[in-house]
Structures are given as C-alpha cells and as structure tokens.
Design an enzyme around this catalytic site. Structure first.
Site, PDB file in Angstrom:
ATOM      1  N   LYS A  12       0.830  -1.206   0.000  1.00 53.34           N
ATOM      2  CA  LYS A  12       0.000   0.000   0.000  1.00 53.34           C
ATOM      3  C   LYS A  12       0.871   1.266   0.000  1.00 53.34           C
ATOM      4  O   LYS A  12       2.078   1.186   0.227  1.00 53.34           O
ATOM      5  CB  LYS A  12      -0.922  -0.030   1.214  1.00 53.34           C
ATOM      6  CG  LYS A  12      -1.942  -1.173   1.165  1.00 53.34           C
ATOM      7  CD  LYS A  12      -2.829  -1.150   2.393  1.00 53.34           C
ATOM      8  CE  LYS A  12      -3.880  -2.242   2.337  1.00 53.34           C
ATOM      9  NZ  LYS A  12      -4.791  -2.170   3.499  1.00 53.34           N
ATOM     10  N   TYR A  52     -12.428  -2.787  -3.859  1.00 51.39           N
ATOM     11  CA  TYR A  52     -13.051  -2.766  -2.531  1.00 51.39           C
ATOM     12  C   TYR A  52     -14.581  -2.758  -2.606  1.00 51.39           C
ATOM     13  O   TYR A  52     -15.238  -2.303  -1.674  1.00 51.39           O
ATOM     14  CB  TYR A  52     -12.561  -1.544  -1.740  1.00 51.39           C
ATOM     15  CG  TYR A  52     -11.117  -1.645  -1.321  1.00 51.39           C
ATOM     16  CD1 TYR A  52     -10.704  -2.615  -0.414  1.00 51.39           C
ATOM     17  CD2 TYR A  52     -10.164  -0.769  -1.835  1.00 51.39           C
ATOM     18  CE1 TYR A  52      -9.378  -2.710  -0.018  1.00 51.39           C
ATOM     19  CE2 TYR A  52      -8.830  -0.857  -1.443  1.00 51.39           C
ATOM     20  CZ  TYR A  52      -8.443  -1.829  -0.534  1.00 51.39           C
ATOM     21  OH  TYR A  52      -7.140  -1.923  -0.141  1.00 51.39           O
ATOM     22  N   ASN A 119      -1.899  -0.034   6.910  1.00 52.22           N
ATOM     23  CA  ASN A 119      -1.311  -1.271   7.401  1.00 52.22           C
ATOM     24  C   ASN A 119      -0.397  -1.983   6.404  1.00 52.22           C
ATOM     25  O   ASN A 119      -0.275  -3.199   6.431  1.00 52.22           O
ATOM     26  CB  ASN A 119      -2.402  -2.208   7.924  1.00 52.22           C
ATOM     27  CG  ASN A 119      -3.411  -2.576   6.871  1.00 52.22           C
ATOM     28  OD1 ASN A 119      -3.236  -2.273   5.686  1.00 52.22           O
ATOM     29  ND2 ASN A 119      -4.473  -3.237   7.273  1.00 52.22           N
ATOM     30  N   HIS A 122      -1.834  -5.597   1.463  1.00 49.20           N
ATOM     31  CA  HIS A 122      -3.106  -6.288   1.237  1.00 49.20           C
ATOM     32  C   HIS A 122      -2.758  -7.634   0.630  1.00 49.20           C
ATOM     33  O   HIS A 122      -1.848  -7.724  -0.205  1.00 49.20           O
ATOM     34  CB  HIS A 122      -3.995  -5.512   0.258  1.00 49.20           C
ATOM     35  CG  HIS A 122      -5.104  -6.353  -0.300  1.00 49.20           C
ATOM     36  ND1 HIS A 122      -6.302  -6.512   0.353  1.00 49.20           N
ATOM     37  CD2 HIS A 122      -5.176  -7.120  -1.414  1.00 49.20           C
ATOM     38  CE1 HIS A 122      -7.071  -7.333  -0.357  1.00 49.20           C
ATOM     39  NE2 HIS A 122      -6.407  -7.707  -1.433  1.00 49.20           N
ATOM     40  N   GLU A 133      -9.345 -10.189  -7.932  1.00 51.07           N
ATOM     41  CA  GLU A 133      -8.369  -9.123  -7.710  1.00 51.07           C
ATOM     42  C   GLU A 133      -7.214  -9.188  -8.713  1.00 51.07           C
ATOM     43  O   GLU A 133      -6.769  -8.155  -9.215  1.00 51.07           O
ATOM     44  CB  GLU A 133      -7.847  -9.186  -6.274  1.00 51.07           C
ATOM     45  CG  GLU A 133      -8.916  -8.845  -5.256  1.00 51.07           C
ATOM     46  CD  GLU A 133      -8.490  -9.070  -3.811  1.00 51.07           C
ATOM     47  OE1 GLU A 133      -7.349  -9.546  -3.581  1.00 51.07           O
ATOM     48  OE2 GLU A 133      -9.289  -8.761  -2.916  1.00 51.07           O
TER      49      GLU A 133
END
Length: 163
Positions: A12, A52, A119, A122, A133
């Site tokens: 990310k 998402y 975080n 992913h 994805e």
C-alpha cells in the site's frame, strides 16, 4: 488441502512511501513463495472501487479509497502451495497494533491515529477474491504501465590529438 495457488499482494502507499517494498517481498520469497509478476501502479478511483466493492457503503470505504489513491501501490502476483493462506499469515492481523511479532504488520506496521488503518499490505483472502483481484490489477482494466523514454546516449567522444 490447498494446492498451487496464485494470490494478489499489494504494498500500500504507506509501505511504498516508507521504502518497505523490498523488505515485504523478501519476506514473501524467504517463505518460499514465487514472484510471478510485479508492477508499480498509481491506482485510480475506478480500480479501487472495483477492488473494494464489498466494502462500498461502509463508513471506512471513502477514507480507504482516498488513502489508496494517495500514492503508488506495488502490485504483485505471488504463487506457491497454499499461497493465499500462507501470505495472509505472513501479513499478520489487519490492525498492526494487534499483529503478532514476526509478521509483516507486527514488525513493520503501527497505528498512526489516522482516519483509516494504514497497514502496509493487502493480500487476497480466498480463491474467489484472488481470481477477481488478479484480473483487476493485472488484467485489461488496468492500463499498461507507461514506459519512460530514456534520453539517447551521448555521442562517443573522439580522443584528442595533440599536435
């Protein structure tokens, strides 16, 4: 028992900004998983909304998409035996504060007190998610990476002759 699988891993924007892409990939490869494809992407809202989609309408959806749009993301196609569960285990708990030491989030992540959890990583959570994805991040919906044109090399210099 899971067989050979492919999974999507995203470093990310916070991980890219902190120069952790190599460390994250190193941990995945050290576990024995194989890097099949990698690209740096500046994701747009359409790609992120599709990625998402299951979270649309939830309070964290817009802050999450905004965060993911805030900088480049490194998308990786990772393969290996039981790769989906294995890579998710390497990632650690979603909340870096609760992630166990030895995991990517446990060792490298922390709570920054922001509107959305930054975080670092992913990873797909199921075969179905992985398929969907990978098609989004490595398929036709994503425009091909722009190739930078390098300047032509300088002309060779001729040795000076002295008279």
């Amino acid at each position: 028992m899971a067989g050979l699988e492919e999974t999507l891993v995203l470093v990310k924007p916070d991980g890219v900004a902190r120069n952790l892409t190599g460390e994250i990939l190193s941990r995945i490869e050290a576990k024995g998983y194989q890097l099949v494809d990698i690209r740096m992407v500046e994701p747009n809202r359409d790609l992120l909304s599709a990625h998402y989609a299951e979270h649309e309408g939830k309070p964290f959806f817009d802050p999450l998409v905004n965060f993911m749009e805030s900088g480049p993301v490194v998308a990786m196609r990772i393969a290996g035996h039981a790769a989906i569960a294995g890579v998710r285990s390497l990632c650690g708990a979603t909340d870096p504060t609760a992630a166990a030491p030895g995991t990517i989030r446990g060792d490298l992540g922390r709570d920054w007190g922001l509107a959305v959890q930054q975080n670092l990583i992913h990873a797909s959570d199921s075969l179905e998610s992985s398929s969907r994805e990978l098609a989004l991040w490595f398929g036709p919906l994503l425009s091909p990476p722009r190739r930078r044109r390098l300047p032509p090399p300088p002309p060779p210099t001729r040795p000076r002759t002295t008279r």
